[in-house]
Design an enzyme around this catalytic site. Structure first.
Site, short mmCIF file in Angstrom:
data_model
loop_
_atom_site.label_atom_id
_atom_site.label_comp_id
_atom_site.label_asym_id
_atom_site.label_seq_id
_atom_site.Cartn_x
_atom_site.Cartn_y
_atom_site.Cartn_z
N GLY A 239 -41.47 82.57 -37.12
CA GLY A 239 -41.79 82.65 -35.70
C GLY A 239 -41.96 84.04 -35.12
NE ARG A 278 -48.13 83.23 -34.94
CZ ARG A 278 -49.02 82.34 -34.50
NH1 ARG A 278 -50.27 82.71 -34.32
NH2 ARG A 278 -48.65 81.10 -34.21
CB CYS A 346 -72.84 70.55 -29.49
SG CYS A 346 -74.22 70.93 -30.55
CD GLU A 347 -66.20 70.15 -28.73
OE1 GLU A 347 -65.33 70.49 -27.88
OE2 GLU A 347 -66.01 69.32 -29.61
C1 LIG Z 1 -44.75 77.02 -38.71
C2 LIG Z 1 -43.39 77.17 -39.28
C3 LIG Z 1 -42.96 78.41 -39.76
C4 LIG Z 1 -43.79 79.66 -39.66
O1 LIG Z 1 -43.96 80.11 -38.36
P1 LIG Z 1 -44.69 81.53 -38.11
O2 LIG Z 1 -44.76 81.62 -36.64
O3 LIG Z 1 -46.01 81.45 -38.75
O4 LIG Z 1 -43.81 82.58 -38.69
C5 LIG Z 1 -41.72 78.48 -40.36
N1 LIG Z 1 -40.93 77.38 -40.46
C6 LIG Z 1 -41.31 76.17 -40.00
C7 LIG Z 1 -40.40 75.03 -40.16
C8 LIG Z 1 -42.55 76.03 -39.39
O5 LIG Z 1 -42.92 74.83 -38.94
#
Ligand SMILES: *Cc1c(COP(=O)(O)O)cnc(C)c1O
Length: 421
Positions: A239, A278, A346-347
């Site tokens: 996250g 990410r 087409c959106e």
């Molecule tokens: C999507 C997800 C992640 C990764 O999240 P990022 O924001 O890409 O770091 C990690 N653990 C779980 C359970 C997820 O669903």
């Protein structure tokens, strides 16, 4: 920091000119930098130095096997959220004991696949799922290591579609019910309870929500231990956000995130797992597209690209911003002009940016979408019968196509016509 820089007026991926890749594979395409992937993995690994830990790359962010193999060879584990991802990780050479299985709806088949092939742990999201994992484990004569994903009811302060840690979200069990659920888990002979899991959302740009969540996990660890559970592994999810604009936003660094983990959880003597996706892949990839037309509209000019929302859906889906730059570096002092940058689908939603200042561009010019490595290629579709675009991996002065563009025949021949027609 990434490895996509201008040299003598041309954008490079590491030591390869983007225009050279475009000439070889055609546009649009994704290109990833090995050095950037490895650098980002290493930042997390270093941030947890001194603590027993495993960085499990959340492969849903970018799941090409070449990317998985690059990271696995550097020591990464994998976080998977489906049976398909599990098999893909295995195919890339990741061993089962480095794969954690997350996700809110694991099916019997997926559970069986993972228990047969080997699994580090399941992150269990509900009691019904717990019962099913237990049953499949007993049937196979194995014991499934599990953590339970708790929902700490913390506001991740991110886009609503990617916030997962509030009590109204579908994820995990309410932390207030943890005692009961862990007691239930401990009563099931096919399960071994080894830890706690939490993941509160994606693209977090502050540490505070993590601090709130991890503090609750620390308290829960002590409580569950007092209740007789051998809690020895904490999976803290992913996250951590990335900068999507060069200019201003600066999310916390992995080293600061690591320090927070040590501060909130270090005294518990648990093995730590984190699941960044990410931050590892996002700024390690570009989407390259070509200008097809420049169209003058009522009071605005449109740059019509050969890439579209089906190739990169983040702007349409999350109102996401991507920096878009010309592959040929604009001359210094060249006056910019505003364009609406759109794809051919087409959106009206197929709009990447509105009134974005760009150097003057003409048909045939290449543009690069920055920060497109995560939740880019993996979320692509063939909407409008547009082929999935190729993926290319760069390593120093080498590059390789790691997923080919399918032919139209391959796409069309996937349909079958029933007999009665
Ligand atoms: C999507 C997800 C992640 C990764 O999240 P990022 O924001 O890409 O770091 C990690 N653990 C779980 C359970 C997820 O669903």
């Amino acid at each position: 920091m990434d490895h996509f820089l201008y040299r003598d007026g041309a954008l490079y991926a590491e030591d390869v000119p983007i225009s050279e890749i475009a000439a070889a594979v055609g546009t649009p395409f994704y290109v990833y930098s090995t050095a950037t992937l490895l650098r980002h993995f290493q930042l997390f690994d270093d941030a947890l130095e001194g603590t027993e830990h495993l960085v499990c790359y959340a492969m849903k962010a970018a799941s090409n096997q070449a990317i998985l193999k690059t990271l696995a060879q550097a020591g990464a584990g994998m976080d998977v959220v489906s049976g398909g991802e599990y098999l893909r990780a295995k195919a890339a050479g990741v061993s089962g004991d480095k794969i954690v299985f997350s996700g809110v709806g694991k099916t019997v088949d997926e559970i069986r696949t993972a228990l047969t092939g080997g699994i580090r742990q399941f992150n269990v999201e509900s009691e019904p799922e717990m019962e099913v994992i237990n049953a499949v484990a007993l049937e196979l004569g194995v014991v499934a290591p599990i953590t339970v994903r708790v929902n700490p009811d913390v506001d991740a302060k991110t886009h609503a579609k990617i916030a997962t840690g509030k009590s109204e979200n579908k994820f995990g069990i309410p932390i207030a019910r943890a005692s009961e659920v862990y007691a239930h888990a401990a009563s099931l002979p096919g399960l071994e309870v080894i830890g706690i899991d939490v993941h509160i959302g994606s693209q977090l740009t502050e540490l505070e929500p993590f601090e709130l969540a991890y503090t609750k996990v620390a308290e829960l660890t002590e409580q569950l231990r007092a209740e007789g559970h051998n809690i020895r592994r904490l999976d803290l999810g992913g996250g951590l956000g990335i900068p999507y604009t060069r200019a201003n936003d600066a999310p916390p660094l992995p080293v600061e995130y690591g320090a927070l983990i040590k501060k909130t959880l270090g005294h518990l003597d648990c093995e730590i797992e984190i699941e960044p996706g990410r931050l590892i892949a996002g700024n390690a990839g570009l989407m390259i597209s070509k200008v097809i037309y420049v169209k003058s509209g009522e009071g605005r000019d449109f740059l019509i690209l050969d890439g579209a929302m089906n190739d990169l859906i983040r702007p349409a889906m999350y109102e996401a911003h991507h920096d878009i730059v010309a592959v040929q570096e604009p001359a210094p002092g060249l006056e910019q002009q505003p364009y609406d940058i759109v794809g051919p689908v087409c959106e009206t939603g197929d709009t990447f940016a509105k009134q974005r200042n760009m150097p003057p561009l003409a048909p045939g010019d290449l543009v690069a979408f920055r920060s497109a490595g995560a939740y880019g290629a993996v979320m692509a579709s063939e909407y409008n019968t547009r082929p999935l675009i190729p993926e290319v991996l760069v390593h120093g002065d080498q590059f390789a196509v790691i997923r080919e563009r399918p032919s139209f025949d391959e796409i069309i021949n996937r349909d079958t016509i029933p007999e009665w027609l």
